[in-house]
Design a protein around this motif. Sequence first.
Motif, short mmCIF file in Angstrom:
data_model
loop_
_atom_site.label_atom_id
_atom_site.label_comp_id
_atom_site.label_asym_id
_atom_site.label_seq_id
_atom_site.Cartn_x
_atom_site.Cartn_y
_atom_site.Cartn_z
N PRO A 91 -6.35 11.23 -11.60
CA PRO A 91 -7.09 11.69 -10.30
C PRO A 91 -7.10 10.74 -9.27
CG PRO A 91 -8.41 12.32 -12.22
CD PRO A 91 -7.07 11.39 -12.52
N ARG A 92 -7.10 9.55 -9.35
CA ARG A 92 -7.26 8.72 -8.29
C ARG A 92 -5.67 8.11 -8.12
NH1 ARG A 92 -11.16 6.84 -5.21
NH2 ARG A 92 -11.02 4.75 -4.01
N VAL A 93 -5.19 7.80 -6.85
CA VAL A 93 -3.78 7.50 -6.86
C VAL A 93 -3.80 6.14 -6.57
CG1 VAL A 93 -1.51 7.59 -5.83
CG2 VAL A 93 -3.04 9.53 -5.79
N SER A 94 -3.23 5.09 -7.46
CA SER A 94 -3.17 3.69 -7.21
C SER A 94 -2.09 3.33 -6.01
CB SER A 94 -3.00 2.79 -8.38
OG SER A 94 -1.61 3.32 -8.82
N PRO A 95 -2.34 2.06 -5.50
CA PRO A 95 -1.25 1.64 -4.41
C PRO A 95 0.10 1.62 -5.00
CG PRO A 95 -3.05 0.35 -4.50
CD PRO A 95 -3.11 1.36 -5.71
N GLY A 96 0.26 1.16 -6.23
CA GLY A 96 1.75 1.45 -6.73
C GLY A 96 2.15 2.68 -7.02
N ARG A 97 1.31 3.71 -7.44
CA ARG A 97 1.95 5.35 -7.60
C ARG A 97 2.05 5.65 -6.22
NH1 ARG A 97 -0.94 8.85 -9.84
NH2 ARG A 97 -3.03 7.78 -10.10
N ALA A 98 1.08 5.32 -5.43
CA ALA A 98 1.45 5.88 -3.88
C ALA A 98 2.70 5.44 -3.21
CB ALA A 98 0.33 5.61 -2.79
N ALA A 99 3.09 4.27 -3.56
CA ALA A 99 4.63 3.67 -3.03
C ALA A 99 5.56 4.40 -3.70
CB ALA A 99 4.44 2.15 -3.35
N ALA A 100 5.51 4.60 -5.09
CA ALA A 100 6.68 5.39 -5.95
C ALA A 100 6.76 6.50 -5.32
CB ALA A 100 6.18 5.23 -7.59
N ALA A 101 5.74 7.52 -5.25
CA ALA A 101 5.75 8.75 -4.84
C ALA A 101 6.31 8.94 -3.30
CB ALA A 101 4.34 9.38 -4.77
N LEU A 117 -1.19 2.52 3.22
CA LEU A 117 -0.42 1.50 3.83
C LEU A 117 0.71 1.20 2.91
CD1 LEU A 117 -0.02 -0.71 6.01
CD2 LEU A 117 -1.09 -2.23 4.60
N VAL A 118 0.79 1.01 1.79
CA VAL A 118 2.03 0.95 1.02
C VAL A 118 2.89 2.29 0.95
CG1 VAL A 118 0.95 -0.78 -0.39
CG2 VAL A 118 0.82 1.64 -1.20
N ALA A 119 2.23 3.25 0.95
CA ALA A 119 2.92 4.57 1.04
C ALA A 119 3.67 4.74 2.43
CB ALA A 119 1.96 5.94 0.78
N ALA A 120 2.94 4.36 3.51
CA ALA A 120 3.65 4.44 4.86
C ALA A 120 4.91 3.52 4.67
CB ALA A 120 2.61 4.00 5.98
N VAL A 121 4.62 2.41 4.08
CA VAL A 121 5.81 0.97 4.32
C VAL A 121 6.97 2.13 3.16
CG1 VAL A 121 6.44 -0.98 3.21
CG2 VAL A 121 4.28 -0.60 4.63
N ALA A 122 6.54 2.16 2.10
CA ALA A 122 7.81 2.98 1.39
C ALA A 122 8.35 4.14 1.87
CB ALA A 122 7.09 3.42 0.00
N LEU A 123 7.75 4.79 2.80
CA LEU A 123 8.43 5.98 3.55
C LEU A 123 9.35 5.18 4.71
CD1 LEU A 123 5.69 8.71 3.94
CD2 LEU A 123 7.80 8.78 2.68
N ALA A 124 8.76 4.68 5.45
CA ALA A 124 9.31 3.76 6.39
C ALA A 124 10.64 3.05 6.45
CB ALA A 124 8.38 3.03 7.64
N VAL A 125 10.74 2.23 5.47
CA VAL A 125 11.72 1.41 4.99
C VAL A 125 13.15 2.33 5.02
CG1 VAL A 125 12.80 -0.38 3.57
CG2 VAL A 125 10.58 -0.55 4.22
N PRO A 126 13.12 3.15 4.12
CA PRO A 126 14.40 3.99 3.65
C PRO A 126 14.75 4.78 4.81
CG PRO A 126 12.55 4.68 2.21
CD PRO A 126 12.18 3.53 2.89
#
Length: 487
Positions: free
Chosen positions: A145-155, A191-200
């Motif tokens: 249910p709750r999305v951890s930063p690691g899973r947010a980055a992976a997604a 934040l980590v999701a935004a970075v994981a999107l922005a870099v690639p």
Amino acid sequence: MRSLLRHRLFVVLFVLALALRVLAMVAFSPAVWFDDSFEYVGVAERMQPYPVRPSGYSLLLWLMRPLHSFGAVVAVQHLMGLATGAMVYALLRRRLSGARPVWAVLAAAPVLFDAYQIFFEHAVLSDVLFAFLVTASVTVVLWSPRVSPGRAAAAAALLAAATLTRSIGLMLLPLLAGHLLLTRSGRRALLVAAVALAVPLGGYAAWYASWHGSPGLNGGSGVWLWARTMPFADCARIRPPADEAVLCPEQPLGSRRGSPHYIWSDWSPLRKVPGRPVVTREDLFQPGIDDLAGRFARRAVAAQPLDYLGLVAVDLGRTTGWRRGPSPGTVPIAYNRYAFPNVTRPLPDDVRIPGGSIHEDLWAYERGRAATRFTDPAAPLVRAYQTYVFLPGTVFGVLVVAAMVAYGAAVAVRARRAAAVPAALPLAAGLALVVAPVVVAAYDSRYWLPAVPLLCLALALVALGRTGGGVRSPAAARPPAVAHVSG
């Protein structure tokens, strides 16, 4: 062994689905072909950011090039299809408590057994990779249910890869952000999701700029929207200026063809723009033509908004047609149709990507003949399977409506709103993948292939709450508060 017994129904069906794919590989080697396939291979042979579409799928082909086997490519895609079905099943078993396993199996069945799903897995096309990446992203997000930063980055990274495979993935990026906000996953996850999107995505845009002069994922947004207006555009009403008038359709209203024909045909008005010679397909998307086409398209939509909306509505209605393509037993099919071929014909040999012809590209990649070869009696069996075993568009339409109605009912009832939270992301993503292509490009039955697992997930997550299955809510996932009494 105990785990296999617990999932025995799914295991049996998974093995059957695997057997169908092995049969397809025996029946049609090394792969089946569609017109876009040759461009994907050409880009992989001369790796570059392609203006017509992002090069993510070509990157996969490039990574697998040392194997020199299109058979290996389709084997990986068949595994992706099986993994997509397995993700649907695993996610529902994890997120739903008390629900009978058969419902999770039924939700995965369309991906596992739909003949058109198997066909696209067997074709050198980007659709299965895109569907796999999107489903994997949703699975990672909803795994708890709750999305951890690691899973947010992976997604987010998976969704970025999907966007670099098909640009329609851009529509899904704000939906991921919305889910992180809805589940209160925190600023760090965002934040980590935004970075994981922005870099690639940023890296690809910079690579694109180094080739084509301006950053982007691909060109041609104006061309695609212009082609969308061609079935209804009436230049007597639009009154375009002289430079745009060259893009007016020559055919009278009522006798015009589908939108893509106005891009790819030899008689396309895009080929008549002064000072913009067209030699290869990517030249149709050069900035000068794209800008002119975009201005014409916006003018056409503004002048004929009801005609535009009517075309979108008609094409959305086509999604619910019972059949999804020609029966391999009724018409001659060699390639470029969504059906396993029943005749052998030479593949085309024009130049799609400068630097080599189609024949040269396929030969260099395969180190041999790449034209589809049949093996009897497996080939007739696979064709018969595709004739009778598929997800009809009508059933898909029912799935869409059922998921929307069930979600609306869950939102309306306070006791069931928790069940609507995890269903929101796959439902919104599935609807976006159905509607967006019809709005900006054209109708094509392959465009809703990635929506099938998402809508099955959404419907199951909401509807199973009525049958005893409970969706774990974010509140339930948190440890209970412990009162501290000082004394």
